[in-house]
Design an enzyme around this catalytic site. Structure first.
Site, PDB file in Angstrom:
ATOM      1  N   ASP B  96       0.862  -1.171   0.000  1.00  0.00           N
ATOM      2  CA  ASP B  96       0.000   0.000   0.000  1.00  0.00           C
ATOM      3  C   ASP B  96       0.907   1.232   0.000  1.00  0.00           C
ATOM      4  O   ASP B  96       2.041   1.180   0.458  1.00  0.00           O
ATOM      5  CB  ASP B  96      -0.896  -0.041   1.228  1.00  0.00           C
ATOM      6  CG  ASP B  96      -2.059   0.916   1.085  1.00  0.00           C
ATOM      7  OD1 ASP B  96      -2.141   1.603   0.053  1.00  0.00           O
ATOM      8  OD2 ASP B  96      -2.885   0.955   2.007  1.00  0.00           O
ATOM      9  N   ASP B 272      -7.687  -7.264   0.737  1.00  0.00           N
ATOM     10  CA  ASP B 272      -6.807  -7.362   1.906  1.00  0.00           C
ATOM     11  C   ASP B 272      -7.590  -6.846   3.089  1.00  0.00           C
ATOM     12  O   ASP B 272      -8.464  -5.989   2.942  1.00  0.00           O
ATOM     13  CB  ASP B 272      -5.550  -6.504   1.757  1.00  0.00           C
ATOM     14  CG  ASP B 272      -5.850  -5.037   2.040  1.00  0.00           C
ATOM     15  OD1 ASP B 272      -6.460  -4.378   1.172  1.00  0.00           O
ATOM     16  OD2 ASP B 272      -5.534  -4.561   3.147  1.00  0.00           O
TER      17      ASP B 272
END
Lengths: 377, 377
Positions: B96, B272
């Site tokens: 991320d 996720d």
């Protein structure tokens, strides 16, 4: 399950100086001695699975009567098939009687002839632990080796106080032995605990009185409580000659790698200590090249593992930089890996001692090893 | 290492309604989709080893730019051979960009066209994260799939504010793409992130602009931040038709088993979420028969495992009574076993979805499964 003897016993296989190579035989398997017992206080060796504990090389683990009587409760463990089944460990289990934990954990407590009344450190509930109840609990847990209830005093203490507690512990040993003969199963064992602080004469009296009771094993209690290694070893020197050579000797709550080596040199067979797991949770690793404090910033860029020769993946496969990062970040995996590393190291240390005794070179080995493993890196 | 393509790609293998069976192809291996990525925020999936994560069935894991830039630092990870080597995971890693974490973790922050200035939640040190720096960090980490820096706003938000943040995220996507083309290695991928809150028109504009940039994959960001499942799914319904079918779609930070099933039904490929590990640490287990809160007293005497059919030893071999005891006692092993149980369950869930799509019975499977797994036991 392999065929096992239904009786408890100790075999002395070889002596090298005072150091002893032996086997404690139980219906659940053989404990190779000198042995270190990983501590599974509340039915778990902290941050490890019992598969890892087994894989590390441990033959036996310790659990605590005090903790387990409070949570989940001994009767509950019995209903669930006993402690072995509950925590999934099929080897021998030694349980401490709770005497030491009552002293160290419970704030409100009152000791009299009957036993010890205390308030739970978890919820404040009141409990009475007597020598008989301690045996009953350990039978409910299904312990292979149980310890008598004793009174542990903190050091330093007046001689009179030390003597009073030692005498009380002896009377409790006799009560424990009677209860045990009523309740225990074949092959289970009750150990007596030698008390008497750092007073050689009191220790001798305690040892002789316990030996007269013909218990299957003897522990030395009330040491490693802050008196220092020298005084601990001197006290041990005073006690061990009074214990019979055909029974196992267990030094409770000990200790550092140096403590273990020096105590084995004097003839101790069994140990337990929270040090490998507690230090692991605090970022300290034991290795054959000394202690490594992984919080230290100088590990931050080190790609080397703790010990590339280790059988433990935690020591062999992960960089010091990664371990440092995990410890600094307070991550579970740091505690998990370092508890694994240390539990494995302690078992490797005992295995090395057993080999050195078997080969008749214990003192040489000890001299070569002590310096190396006590370094701080 | 097996022979792998040096290019990144997505193969759509089969469609069942809108649900897609596919493969994300990377030089480090294939990710079977729909895929759930366990979250390894600071280079560890909490309370698990990466061997366990692999064994659970995960093809890919996620790590966080924000956390890793602060500790241990991206340049340090690069010196140590990259994130795969550092944390010992040889499969693909998605990182991320840090946009979401800056918003949720850093108290002092200031966003302008250039990027975001913020104070570390660890030590208060000041940092600037720009779209270019986010790419640079992810290249230093060696990420296989990186995310553009975006601005995540909290919901509910004014349309004007939502639009401003969405437009800024688009300009940042273009800057990220330029930086990525300079720095990235063959086979690495940069995903764009669709923003626009719960406004269908803004979401469409965001999606279309990103698609025009021809990025290798697209994420839907800024959802699962408290808007509720219905609004999340409605927003998703507005976005997905505007994304190309030959590229992977990733719904960020999602979610519950029900969220996953309903999003896969709409054509999402990747997910996720910290839920399996966080809930595991809090004593909540996911099973095929629903959620089990192991703190609940009624498990105290239950000798049954969570799921005797599970491939995860944590679900198969330990009694609920023991898990209850570990959770109540705050023991590491409780968090370790339940994180393992839940991480395995999430992978089993994705595998079941992939099979149902392959066999053309996804909707039937989803209907049968949803009720069962959303129960609380």
């Amino acid at each position: 399950m392999q065929q096992q003897a239904q009786t408890f016993g100790y075999r002395l296989l070889k002596q090298d100086g005072a150091a002893r190579l032996g086997e404690v035989v139980t219906p659940r398997g053989i404990v190779r001695t000198p042995a270190f017992m990983p501590v599974g206080t509340v039915a778990t060796v902290k941050a490890l699975t019992f598969d890892q504990v087994k894989q590390a090389g441990a033959d036996i683990v310790l659990a605590n009567t005090y903790h387990l009587m409070l949570r989940p409760g001994a009767e509950r463990v019995a209903r669930l098939g006993g402690l072995h089944n509950f925590m999934r460990w099929d080897g021998p289990i030694l349980t401490d009687s709770g005497g030491f934990q009552v002293m160290s954990l419970s704030k409100i407590r009152k000791i009299n002839e009957e036993g010890v009344r205390f308030a739970s450190h978890i919820d404040g509930s009141r409990h009475l632990l007597t020598p008989e109840r301690a045996v009953e609990i350990q039978c409910l847990l299904g312990s292979d080796i149980q310890m008598q209830l004793d009174e542990c005093i903190s050091l330093p203490a007046e001689r009179k106080e030390t003597e009073r507690a030692m005498e009380l512990s002896l009377r409790w040993a006799a009560r424990a032995q009677r209860a045990f003969s009523d309740l225990a199963k074949p092959g289970q064992a009750l150990f007596g605990i030698v008390q008497g602080g750092v007073d050689a004469e009191l220790r001798q009296r305690s040892a002789e009185a316990l030996v007269a009771m013909d218990l299957p094993g003897y522990a030395v209690g009330g040491l490693a409580v802050g008196e220092g290694q020298e005084l601990m070893l001197r006290t041990l020197d005073g006690v061990l000659p009074h214990l019979p050579s055909h029974k196992p000797r267990y030094l409770m709550g000990v200790g550092t790698p140096s403590d273990l080596i020096k105590s084995v040199a004097r003839g101790v067979d069994m140990f337990d200590c929270v040090m490998p797991t507690r230090n692991g949770r605090h970022g300290l690793a034991f290795t054959w090249n000394g202690k490594v404090n992984l919080r230290n910033a100088r590990h931050a860029d080190d790609p080397a593992p703790l010990d590339e020769q280790s059988s433990c993946p935690g020591a062999r496969d992960y960089s010091r930089a990664y371990l440092h990062h995990l410890v600094r970040s307070g991550e579970y995996l740091g505690a998990m890996l370092l508890s694994w590393v240390n539990t494995t190291f302690y078992q490797e240390l005992m295995a090395a001692m057993r080999l050195a005794i078997a080969e008749g070179r214990f003192n040489t080995w000890a001299e070569e090893t002590l310096d190396r493993i006590e370094r701080t890196n």
